[in-house]
Design an enzyme around this catalytic site. Sequence first.
Site, PDB file in Angstrom:
ATOM      1  N   GLU A 174       0.836  -1.215   0.000  1.00 48.15           N
ATOM      2  CA  GLU A 174       0.000   0.000   0.000  1.00 48.15           C
ATOM      3  C   GLU A 174       0.863   1.254   0.000  1.00 48.15           C
ATOM      4  O   GLU A 174       0.710   2.134   0.862  1.00 48.15           O
ATOM      5  CB  GLU A 174      -0.994  -0.012   1.175  1.00 48.15           C
ATOM      6  N   GLU A 294      -4.851  -8.694  -0.426  1.00 49.40           N
ATOM      7  CA  GLU A 294      -5.614  -8.554   0.823  1.00 49.40           C
ATOM      8  C   GLU A 294      -7.065  -8.386   0.424  1.00 49.40           C
ATOM      9  O   GLU A 294      -7.394  -7.518  -0.394  1.00 49.40           O
ATOM     10  CB  GLU A 294      -5.175  -7.311   1.611  1.00 49.40           C
TER      11      GLU A 294
END
Length: 491
Positions: A174, A294
């Site tokens: 991220e 994820e």
Amino acid sequence: MGEAQVEIAIEEAGARVRPEIYGHFAEHLGGCIYGGIWVGEGSAIANEGGIRLDTVDALRRLELPVLRWPGGCFADNYHWRDGIGPRDERPTRLNLWWAQGESNAFGTHEFVRFCRMIGTKPYICANLGSGTPEEARSWLEYCNATQDTTLTRERAANGDAGPFDVKYWGVGNENWGCGGSMTPEHYANLYRQFATYLRRCDDKIALIACGSEPGFQEWNRRFMDGLRGCESLVDAIAIHHYSGWGMPGVGYEDEEYYRLLTAVESMERHIEGAARLCRERSSEKHRVGLIVDEWGTWYREAATERGLRQDSTMADAIFAGLCFHMFHHHAADLAMTNMAQTVNVLQALVLTEGPKLCLTPTYWVYDLLKPHRDGQVVPATLRGPWLTLDDGKRLALCSASATSRGRQMALSLVNADLSGACQVAASLTGAAVEEVASARVLTSSGVRDHNTPDQPDVITPATLEVNVVDGTVRTVLPACAVAMIELVLAD
Ligand code: AHR
């Protein structure tokens, strides 16, 4: 009672369901590692070298193909040298993102040992956000090198003479957010630098780049543009996609439950966009794969102060079942998916509380759907009931997915309907059914039912009655159910 007809075209078996589609993710967050996996050698909870054995037993049964670690947001602030060497000499650090301390008792050796105990392949996410290319490269050398170097001697001195053979290496997590608030262009430049040294250190690894979140899907194209000429440094782009924000994990309204299920379609759009780009940027020589790194539910109560812990009801089981059906549909593009997270965090497989443990409904979906792994996806066209939500959105209440492996066929079914059972009739073309090898169903009289460490057996799979009448497979799926039927096909 609802009715659904499924037409299964065995002769059109297509893409293989890579087992890695059933991968998982464990982060240093809340009670995932500490308490859930690691209790320490001195603990009264049964353990082997500090790793709790009831968690190991539960996860070994699932044969998870891959486990991603150490984060998550944690990864871009993790310095691997903190987690090696004598445990009592390891530094205590601040776990920056999850407001807790980090003892570093669980480091690289402990992670690889845990993976070996549960029979899974390790996937390490290296620190790009606050680390250096040399730190990432030396971690790779420490894990995988077979030459006699100072680092491999150090690995041996720390208990592991042989290499860890870590194939999957994430390069940051991220990085548009907790991994450094970067622009895709900045990340692309750093990625080129990190990946060059990692690839040179071990050319057998798979290098995985940070991909998009739903709100920033443009990231993937801008990142790949920034990488022009160096596409071979990326083996896969890893997107993240959570669902269920704002709804409670247990006390939800029926409408909220159905709305959660419509989120599967949003995830599918995200996957389709990213997959298109991966195909465009692949060449005959090098394929850029797609990973959903994820995913899963993230409910209102899963706050940082609670270590992102939430309960997992039948809604999670139905949601997971529908997601896996959708993943099978994109099996040609998907290299891996990792649900968040393995123990005690978000859509966990296992919940622990002190010495007690329970398996969640989501755990049982992983267990039920195991026969799909490595199978070839067979088109399964379903005609069945639909629901129209308040805002006009439509949801198919029943879903089917089929895979075949030689004479074995796996057919999974989901009935999302809360109001009643569904009578399913599945007919096959291209092969006849010889016998029903096994049939199991996960269901409960209430969608909000869930297992807890104090009441671990509220929801467990049961046998499903299945008949084959004139070549048609017939069953009645209870309301709110996920089922797996394993068939043997005639020669
Ligand atoms: O899984 C919890 C967190 O969600 C991860 O650390 C991060 O990557 C994502 O935002």
